[in-house]
Design a protein around this motif. Structure first.
Motif, short mmCIF file in Angstrom:
data_model
loop_
_atom_site.label_atom_id
_atom_site.label_comp_id
_atom_site.label_asym_id
_atom_site.label_seq_id
_atom_site.Cartn_x
_atom_site.Cartn_y
_atom_site.Cartn_z
N LYS A 630 53.14 57.88 -24.87
CA LYS A 630 53.56 56.73 -25.67
C LYS A 630 53.10 56.89 -27.11
CE LYS A 630 54.51 52.93 -22.62
NZ LYS A 630 53.94 51.96 -21.73
N MET A 631 53.95 56.50 -28.04
CA MET A 631 53.54 56.53 -29.45
C MET A 631 52.47 55.47 -29.66
SD MET A 631 56.90 56.98 -31.81
CE MET A 631 58.11 58.25 -31.47
N SER A 632 51.42 55.83 -30.36
CA SER A 632 50.42 54.82 -30.68
C SER A 632 49.70 55.19 -31.97
CB SER A 632 49.41 54.67 -29.55
OG SER A 632 48.47 55.73 -29.58
N LYS A 633 49.35 54.15 -32.69
CA LYS A 633 48.70 54.37 -33.98
C LYS A 633 47.41 55.17 -33.81
CE LYS A 633 48.86 50.19 -36.00
NZ LYS A 633 48.41 49.13 -36.91
N SER A 634 46.67 54.84 -32.75
CA SER A 634 45.37 55.50 -32.58
C SER A 634 45.53 56.98 -32.29
CB SER A 634 44.58 54.82 -31.46
OG SER A 634 45.31 54.85 -30.26
#
Length: 877
Positions: A630-634
């Motif tokens: 999943k794309m995630s900022k972290s």
RNA sequence: GCCGCGGUGGCGGAAUCGGCUUACGCGUGCGACUCAAAAUCGCAUGGUCUCACGACCGUGUGGGUUCAAGUCCCACCCGCGGCACCA
């Protein structure tokens, strides 16, 4: 000329803003309407992400296509601006949420224009705008006045650290998502909407309704949330999830008389207590057929009967301890600790199984849920896994009363089967045994008969239970629509008069969390005169759940500037219901259920003439990061649409997201893959700039052989694929067309135009640019302001989005010759080029005389020859 | 556990009614162009065996129905999503 995406995209975006009529929904037109809706976004500070782009591109293609097909299209966009994320961000940065929201909206809008989305911005809505939430409050009052909004004490998630109530989504895993502190359950008085009243169909009969809804016939039925699903064109998974969430279960409810032991006699062995006719335990079951196997009963620790029996319970201190322990646990803990059953017997008390007339023990156990059914259950360990586990642990009798039919048939010959030796519960239906007069009946029949008996005896009845509970709508939060209720010491709870709406959200309130509703801290907001008696009163300090705002926004777009009604009856009738709704699958049981509930309320009360808001629904699948996670900022693997547009262009991004795979599938992003689309767009660009656009028709000898046929096939395929939202295959067909035609340097002008129109919904900027340069010479010549010009020619000089979608000629999509495989025993051994309409005899004759076939047959005589017209020949030897 | 969806090349994915598995794209290889590279264009690209012609195998696994199965039936394995002590 080189394809400069930045230049042409900017040029046309600017041009299109000068012509809002290209995207406008026309209230006055009598063309057939089409309402194509996106789920309005929460405008976060992060801006639009790649997942938004996917859904919005799909709906944009559908909208542009529908307009080209001559439909009057409503394709609006707005902002789901209230809510916890904005407020949390404000708490963190100490910047007012109104300011951050405003800024975020500007960013979102800019990005949407950058991507060429054809929204009718004149219909924009913003749920945090008083002009909008005035009507959110009006809906609250509507529900209130119709007995569908009420206040009641209920359990809520509470974070001691942040001193605030949390929504369920904010308390995932039993932990506060802001500070990771453990969430506790608190009993607070809360507002609820009666969504459960709309699970099953209801009749609308009020004369009030007749007055409002002119064309409604009295007594019309508003379909329920459950059965209303059936007629909707929604994904199966979504329908199933809602059905599951509503959780209907049919069973029966009946009473077990409570038997009290004489004081001081607690011997478990010989229990000879007195039955108190006023004391009973009400239980719910779906397995009435198993009642003869009931060997004990279970009650939720919070159940009021436990307190009622306090004086009779000889081990009260033990029981009290257990109750205290259970109370401390949150629902989440109960779930995670579900492995082992716990409980405590209420000693000194028994209940009577009304079927066997036996006195059986009663236990309090926290696996029995207080809020479901009656909060108490009969326990049949032989036929329920949980009861079985409990009985094993507490060494309680396990009496089998249902025979496993299948097993019995197997074993019946030599043994008399009596399932009691089984070491697990048998939970399926079967044949009754040890059940008195009901022996030998099937489970299904027994349930019917036993229910009848219960009714005859007056101790029970058939009952339907649902998992869905009423919707808790109050939030002890700042950034939401205030609940329009006033409390007066003299008059009590008073709804704010309609003419006083909106109840404005004050903008000078300290929204830092302290445990109180932020609005309660504002004297200016709270102190008010009672609308009834004029005496001192105070306003409700809670705000509404943002899902209330989003439960009706799709109605507002039809008439967003109306300050007399949430939307006029006329506009509602014109535009609603939504024909196509595209959005993520994450709100399947929240927003999509609440919106249906609102629609049903309005239908029942006669405000609208439809009872389902969204006829067709599709979800865009999640776009994963390149690594499949999943794309995630972290993780830093987020793809930013701005970067992609800058490098490859909006048309390329739009098309690539559509080309990656089926809209609804979850699929990984692949930066390398986008060059395939870029190459395609460049090839189209170069083709239009280099090829001869001949003005001679399709039959002309300059036209490459097979080209007209391929064009018509392409029109057919692209048209059908768009209608089925299969954009990936529509694009591949366009590629096939371009790959073919690029080998020649000639294209009939008609074909060149038709193809551009096919391309236009996908790559609007390029299509518009090429259209403006390659519209017919005649049209260009007449492109001046000559009003007397022939209409069709004038049209050609206008935007490509004012043209008509091309039609295919069915005769042209049929192949004259086909490649027909000839199989021997199902294996292809030859391929013959034959006329498409070849006859059976002819095909067989040709096949049998083919050199390869003769070789493979080795002189053997075929047993059978199968011929499928227009498909193949299969020789069986 | 229950419900829903899915499993096809190195990868994303195509494949009406059961009828040529792998369209389209990415990647890879070879070639053309170029001093060279990039870009572009052309050809090839499921596996195994074979110098080759070609043969055999191949849509998660095992069975079945059928002239013919990715597609239909039965049993199972795996993945994803939702619900979950719901009586």
């Amino acid at each position: 000329m080189k394809y400069d995406h930045a230049k042409i995209e900017k040029k046309w975006q600017k041009e299109w803003t000068k012509h809002p009529e290209l995207c406008a929904a026309d209230d006055k037109s009598d063309k057939p309407k089409q309402y194509i809706l996106d789920m309005f976004p929460y405008p976060s500070g992060d801006g639009l992400h790649i997942g938004h782009v996917e859904g919005y591109t799909a709906s944009d293609i559908m909208s542009r296509y529908a307009r080209l097909c001559g439909k009057n299209v409503l394709h609006p966009q707005g902002w789901d601006a209230f809510g916890l994320p904005a407020e949390n961000f404000a708490i963190k940065t100490k910047v007012h949420p109104a300011a951050t929201t405003k800024k975020a909206i500007a960013t979102f809008k800019k990005q949407m224009n950058m991507l060429g989305f054809s929204y009718d911005w004149s219909r924009e809505v913003n749920s945090s705008d008083p002009e909008y939430y005035k009507w959110t409050q009006w809906f609250f009052l509507l529900l209130y006045k119709n007995g569908l909004a009420y206040k009641k004490k209920g359990k809520v998630n509470w974070c001691d650290n942040c001193q605030t109530v949390l929504a369920n989504e904010q308390a995932e895993g039993g932990v506060c998502d802001r500070c990771s502190n453990e969430v506790v359950q608190k009993d607070l008085e809360q507002w609820y909407f009666s969504i459960t009243k709309f699970i099953e169909p209801s009749e609308a009969r009020s004369s009030e309704r007749q007055r409002r809804c002119g064309d409604a016939k009295d007594g019309r039925i508003t379909s329920g949330l459950l059965e209303g699903l059936e007629k909707l064109d929604w994904p199966d998974s979504t329908k199933a999830a809602q059905k599951n969430w509503i959780g209907k279960s049919e069973g029966a409810q009946f009473r077990l008389p409570v038997i009290l032991s004489p004081k001081g006699e607690e011997s478990k062995r010989s229990f000879a207590g007195a039955q108190d006719d006023n004391l009973f335990l009400e239980v719910f079951t779906t397995r009435l057929d198993t009642v003869f196997g009931m060997s004990f009963a279970l009650i939720a620790p919070e159940h009021e009967l436990v307190q009622k029996l306090k004086s009779q319970i000889s081990n009260w201190s033990e029981v009290e301890k257990y109750i205290a322990l259970a109370k401390k646990k949150t629902d989440l803990q109960r779930q995670t600790e579900a492995k082992e059953k716990t409980g405590v017997e209420l000693e000194g008390v028994k209940v009577k199984n009304p079927f066997t007339k036996q006195a059986i023990p009663l236990f309090a156990s926290d696996f029995v849920l207080a809020h479901y059914g009656t909060g108490a259950v009969m326990a049949v360990p032989a036929h329920d896994e949980r009861d079985f586990e409990f009985a094993k642990k507490f060494k309680l009798p396990i009496n089998f009363v249902i025979l496993n039919e299948a097993k019995r048939n197997e074993e019946s010959k030599n043994r008399s089967f009596a399932g009691a030796q089984d070491d697990e519960a048998f939970v399926e239906d079967g044949i009754l045994t040890n059940s008195g007069e009901y022996d030998g009946l099937t489970s299904e029949k027994a349930r019917e008969k036993i229910a009848k008996w219960l009714e005859k005896e007056g101790i029970g009845k058939k009952v339907i239970n649902y998992k869905l509970r009423d919707w808790l709508v109050s939030r002890q939060r700042y950034w939401g629509a205030p609940i329009p209720i006033i409390y007066c010491d003299k008059c009590g709870e008073i709804p704010v008069p309609e003419e006083d709406l909106p109840v404005r959200l004050p903008d000078d309130v300290d929204f830092m969390p302290t445990g109180e509703s932020p609005l309660a801290k504002s004297k200016k907001f709270q102190d008010v005169k009672c609308p009834e008696c004029g005496g001192p009163a105070r306003r409700e300090a809670d705000t509404m759940d943002t899902f209330v705002c989003s439960s009706w926004y799709y109605l507002r777009y039809s008439d967003n500037k109306n300050d007399k009604e949430f939307a006029s009856k006329e506009m509602l009738k014109k535009w609603l219901p939504v024909d196509l709704y595209i959005g993520g699958a994450e709100h399947v049981v929240l927003h999509l259920l609440y919106a249906r509930f609102f629609t049903k309320v309005l239908h029942k009360l006669g405000y609208i003439n439809f009872d389902e808001p969204f006829l067709k629904l599709r979800h865009q699948g999640i776009i994963l990061a390149e690594d499949g996670t999943k794309m995630s900022k972290s993780k830093g693997n987020v793809v930013n649409p701005d970067d992609v547009v800058k490098e490859y262009g909006a048309d390329a991004l739009r098309m690539f997201e559509m080309f990656m795979g089926p809209l609804e599938d979850m699929k990984p992003w692949n930066t390398k893959g986008i060059v395939g689309i870029v190459r395609f767009l460049e090839r189209v660009w170069n083709l239009y700039h280099k090829a001869d656009l001949t003005d001679c028709g399709e039959g002309c000898k300059d036209v490459p052989e097979g080209m007209p046929q391929l064009l018509h096939k392409t029109i057919k395929k692209v048209t059908e694929d768009i209608e089925n939202l299969r954009f990936n295959t529509a694009i591949s067909q366009m590629m096939i067309f371009i790959n073919f035609i690029i080998r020649f340097n000639v294209m009939p002008r008609g074909a060149a135009q038709a193809f551009l129109i096919l391309l236009a919904p996908f790559a609007p900027h390029m299509a518009e640019e090429l259209w403006s340069s390659f519209a017919p010479a005649s049209a260009k010549a007449s492109a001046g302001k000559n009003a007397s010009e022939d209409k069709s020619e004038e049209k050609d000089s206008e935007s490509i989005f004012k043209q008509s979608w091309p039609k295919f000629n069915p005769a042209m999509v049929k192949d004259e010759t086909i490649q027909m495989p000839v199989q021997i025993n199902g294996k292809v051994r030859a391929i013959l080029t034959v006329p498409a309409d070849i006859s059976e005899d002819e095909a067989k004759k040709l096949s049998m005389s083919d050199i390869n076939i003769i070789k493979w047959l080795e002189g053997k005589e075929p047993k059978k020859v199968i011929f499928v017209k227009g498909k193949l020949v299969n020789i069986v030897v």
